[in-house]
Design an enzyme around this catalytic site. Sequence first.
Site, mmCIF file in Angstrom:
data_model
loop_
_atom_site.group_PDB
_atom_site.id
_atom_site.type_symbol
_atom_site.label_atom_id
_atom_site.label_comp_id
_atom_site.label_asym_id
_atom_site.label_seq_id
_atom_site.Cartn_x
_atom_site.Cartn_y
_atom_site.Cartn_z
ATOM 1 C CE1 TYR A 186 -20.839 16.756 11.911
ATOM 2 C CE2 TYR A 186 -22.719 16.547 10.460
ATOM 3 C CZ TYR A 186 -21.501 16.077 10.917
ATOM 4 O OH TYR A 186 -20.958 14.940 10.366
HETATM 5 P P1 FDA Z 1 -15.081 19.434 22.358
HETATM 6 O O1 FDA Z 1 -14.032 19.185 23.355
HETATM 7 O O2 FDA Z 1 -15.034 20.758 21.654
HETATM 8 O O3 FDA Z 1 -16.486 19.188 23.017
HETATM 9 C C1 FDA Z 1 -17.727 19.429 22.387
HETATM 10 C C2 FDA Z 1 -18.782 19.780 23.435
HETATM 11 O O4 FDA Z 1 -18.885 18.745 24.403
HETATM 12 C C3 FDA Z 1 -18.415 21.037 24.221
HETATM 13 O O5 FDA Z 1 -19.601 21.698 24.600
HETATM 14 C C4 FDA Z 1 -17.721 20.480 25.453
HETATM 15 O O6 FDA Z 1 -17.778 21.388 26.535
HETATM 16 C C5 FDA Z 1 -18.497 19.208 25.696
HETATM 17 N N1 FDA Z 1 -17.723 18.147 26.338
HETATM 18 C C6 FDA Z 1 -16.556 17.609 25.903
HETATM 19 N N2 FDA Z 1 -16.145 16.645 26.729
HETATM 20 C C7 FDA Z 1 -17.059 16.550 27.718
HETATM 21 C C8 FDA Z 1 -17.181 15.736 28.884
HETATM 22 N N3 FDA Z 1 -16.263 14.832 29.183
HETATM 23 N N4 FDA Z 1 -18.244 15.909 29.697
HETATM 24 C C9 FDA Z 1 -19.190 16.838 29.397
HETATM 25 N N5 FDA Z 1 -19.127 17.644 28.308
HETATM 26 C C10 FDA Z 1 -18.074 17.505 27.469
HETATM 27 N N6 FDA Z 1 -19.314 14.075 14.243
HETATM 28 C C11 FDA Z 1 -19.870 12.886 13.874
HETATM 29 O O7 FDA Z 1 -20.901 12.495 14.419
HETATM 30 N N7 FDA Z 1 -19.247 12.112 12.932
HETATM 31 C C12 FDA Z 1 -18.073 12.473 12.340
HETATM 32 O O8 FDA Z 1 -17.549 11.753 11.501
HETATM 33 C C13 FDA Z 1 -17.484 13.716 12.731
HETATM 34 N N8 FDA Z 1 -16.304 14.129 12.179
HETATM 35 C C14 FDA Z 1 -15.739 15.317 12.579
HETATM 36 C C15 FDA Z 1 -14.514 15.732 12.025
HETATM 37 C C16 FDA Z 1 -13.945 16.943 12.404
HETATM 38 C C17 FDA Z 1 -12.628 17.364 11.799
HETATM 39 C C18 FDA Z 1 -14.610 17.767 13.333
HETATM 40 C C19 FDA Z 1 -14.028 19.104 13.716
HETATM 41 C C20 FDA Z 1 -15.802 17.345 13.919
HETATM 42 C C21 FDA Z 1 -16.384 16.139 13.530
HETATM 43 N N9 FDA Z 1 -17.598 15.704 14.080
HETATM 44 C C22 FDA Z 1 -18.137 14.496 13.697
HETATM 45 C C23 FDA Z 1 -18.312 16.535 15.073
HETATM 46 C C24 FDA Z 1 -17.975 16.062 16.480
HETATM 47 O O9 FDA Z 1 -18.704 14.892 16.781
HETATM 48 C C25 FDA Z 1 -18.361 17.145 17.521
HETATM 49 O O10 FDA Z 1 -17.690 18.339 17.223
HETATM 50 C C26 FDA Z 1 -18.044 16.676 18.933
HETATM 51 O O11 FDA Z 1 -18.809 17.392 19.852
HETATM 52 C C27 FDA Z 1 -16.575 16.813 19.229
HETATM 53 O O12 FDA Z 1 -16.226 16.306 20.474
HETATM 54 P P2 FDA Z 1 -14.830 16.777 21.120
HETATM 55 O O13 FDA Z 1 -14.706 16.171 22.456
HETATM 56 O O14 FDA Z 1 -13.731 16.572 20.135
HETATM 57 O O15 FDA Z 1 -15.041 18.362 21.177
#
Ligand code: FDA
Length: 501
Positions: free
Chosen positions: A441
């Site tokens: 978060y």
């Molecule tokens: P994003 O692509 O934005 O990545 C997040 C971070 O990780 C960035 O710093 C990125 O550079 C890095 N990153 C991504 N992929 C990578 C990789 N392959 N290697 C290295 N670094 C990498 N959390 C939770 O625990 N339980 C929940 O139920 C929810 N629900 C939820 C709903 C909604 C609508 C949102 C917007 C967010 C959540 N979250 C959540 C929070 C979520 O776990 C958190 O935002 C994650 O980091 C999202 O991962 P993404 O890959 O989608 O995001």
Amino acid sequence: AASPAANHENFLHCLSTSPAANVSKIVFYTPANPSYPSVLQFSIHNLRFNTSAAPKPIVIVTPQTTSHIQAAISCSHKHRLHLRVRGGGHDYEGLSYVASRPFFILDLINLSSVKVDVAARTAWIQAGATIGELYYQIGTQTTTLAFPAGVCPTVGVGGHFSGGGYGLSLRKFGLAADHIVDAHLVDVKGKVHNRASMGEDLFWAIRGGGGNTFGVVTAWKVNLLPVPENVTVFTVTKTIQQNATGIINRWQQVADRFPDDLFIRVILDRTETTTNSTATGRASFNSLYLGQAQSLLPLLQQLTWIRSILYFAGYPTDSPLEVLRSRVPLTRKRNFKAKSDYVTEPMSERALEGIWRRILRPDIEDPELIFSPYGGRMSEIPESSIPFPHRAGTRYKIQHLVYWEREGREATDRHVDWIRELYGYLAPHVSKNPRLAYVNYRDLDVGSNNGAGFTSNEEARVWGVKYFKGNYERLVRVKTAVDPRNFFRNEQSVPPLTAWK
Ligand code: FDA
């Protein structure tokens, strides 16, 4: 130093002429490409960072293979173009697609296959997949295995697993990151590793130490967990007039002590009263019971685990499972700002009443607080097992959220000010010294790295210990060993101890 434009041309030339590009084309989008805006915006989940003023990437690279990632890292070094990795794009502060210096996005959207092995109870998940795709692949192959990750299907495994990742079976099974048993990662030198070759320190760090810090994860291997053929879901809603405050107070005393199979979270928001249409506070007790209910109330629904995923994500439980594969959220995207807190002692009803007063402020569009109980399995896993440290002693976690649609500075300031004031108000009632927070978060208000250059350990500790407690020091040691020049970085990535230019 070359100008950003020259960097960009050289970077693209480097990509197109890399050995990886000879094998298969490396697909990238520059602002000159008509698809650039849609590729950029598709995985922006917080509209606060989808404004014309938000810095835009010079290039978006969408690798199809690990060799494309290696090429992008190598060209990034050569032409000093800053890298941001994007998985599902849910970062609360937009850190996977916004940066204050010239940068490119390595968008993993095309690396999203999931292979479930029911017999071995494992799955290999490519880092660009969503948790919905993972749930879909599990749920279409078995009704008795599950995986404990988040609620919203569009969340990417790339960032989610990198920061912990929790959902409604947290009390029974712990976090997503607790069940990672192997991973593939491309390091700062472009070398590809698995668990054995990266070593246990780095493998420890990537399971909760935050994304974009230690390398690019390309795939995770996880263990799947057994669940009964049918589980039970229910939601009970109470308004302030129906004693919501008293029930939340009682919930605070017991929710972390229930049997592990039972998870009851509380969502506090606002609703209209039926009698005179005025706004009132509403608490929704939103629950999963990982067992069968013989004699419980009619509001209980029994269904398979995969259908419980639909329930909590807001879909009708008879929806086709394919809806879980969609990367388009069920509810429209909006502006939002969020914060988190951990609670170790119940707060008084008076303190809860102060929360309601803030929720009922009519000039705030859509405020919401989510109280998620801990205890159960979470209390059994040692604090240092993975970097995520919030275990025994935590009663519940609060997520503070505010959404708004109105555009412009004034609306943004009003809503951000509201959540900051609420956060200040809650200070006496939550964890202290440090005031703890959940890295997934993401909240830049709790501190950030020095954007202009080297970040000292003292500066980074300010936010580092809030997210990682005593695990922060080990994360710094791992970072210093694997990426001493801080190639992988953002505003809240763990910095190395070494100075760099
Ligand atoms: P994003 O692509 O934005 O990545 C997040 C971070 O990780 C960035 O710093 C990125 O550079 C890095 N990153 C991504 N992929 C990578 C990789 N392959 N290697 C290295 N670094 C990498 N959390 C939770 O625990 N339980 C929940 O139920 C929810 N629900 C939820 C709903 C909604 C609508 C949102 C917007 C967010 C959540 N979250 C959540 C929070 C979520 O776990 C958190 O935002 C994650 O980091 C999202 O991962 P993404 O890959 O989608 O995001």
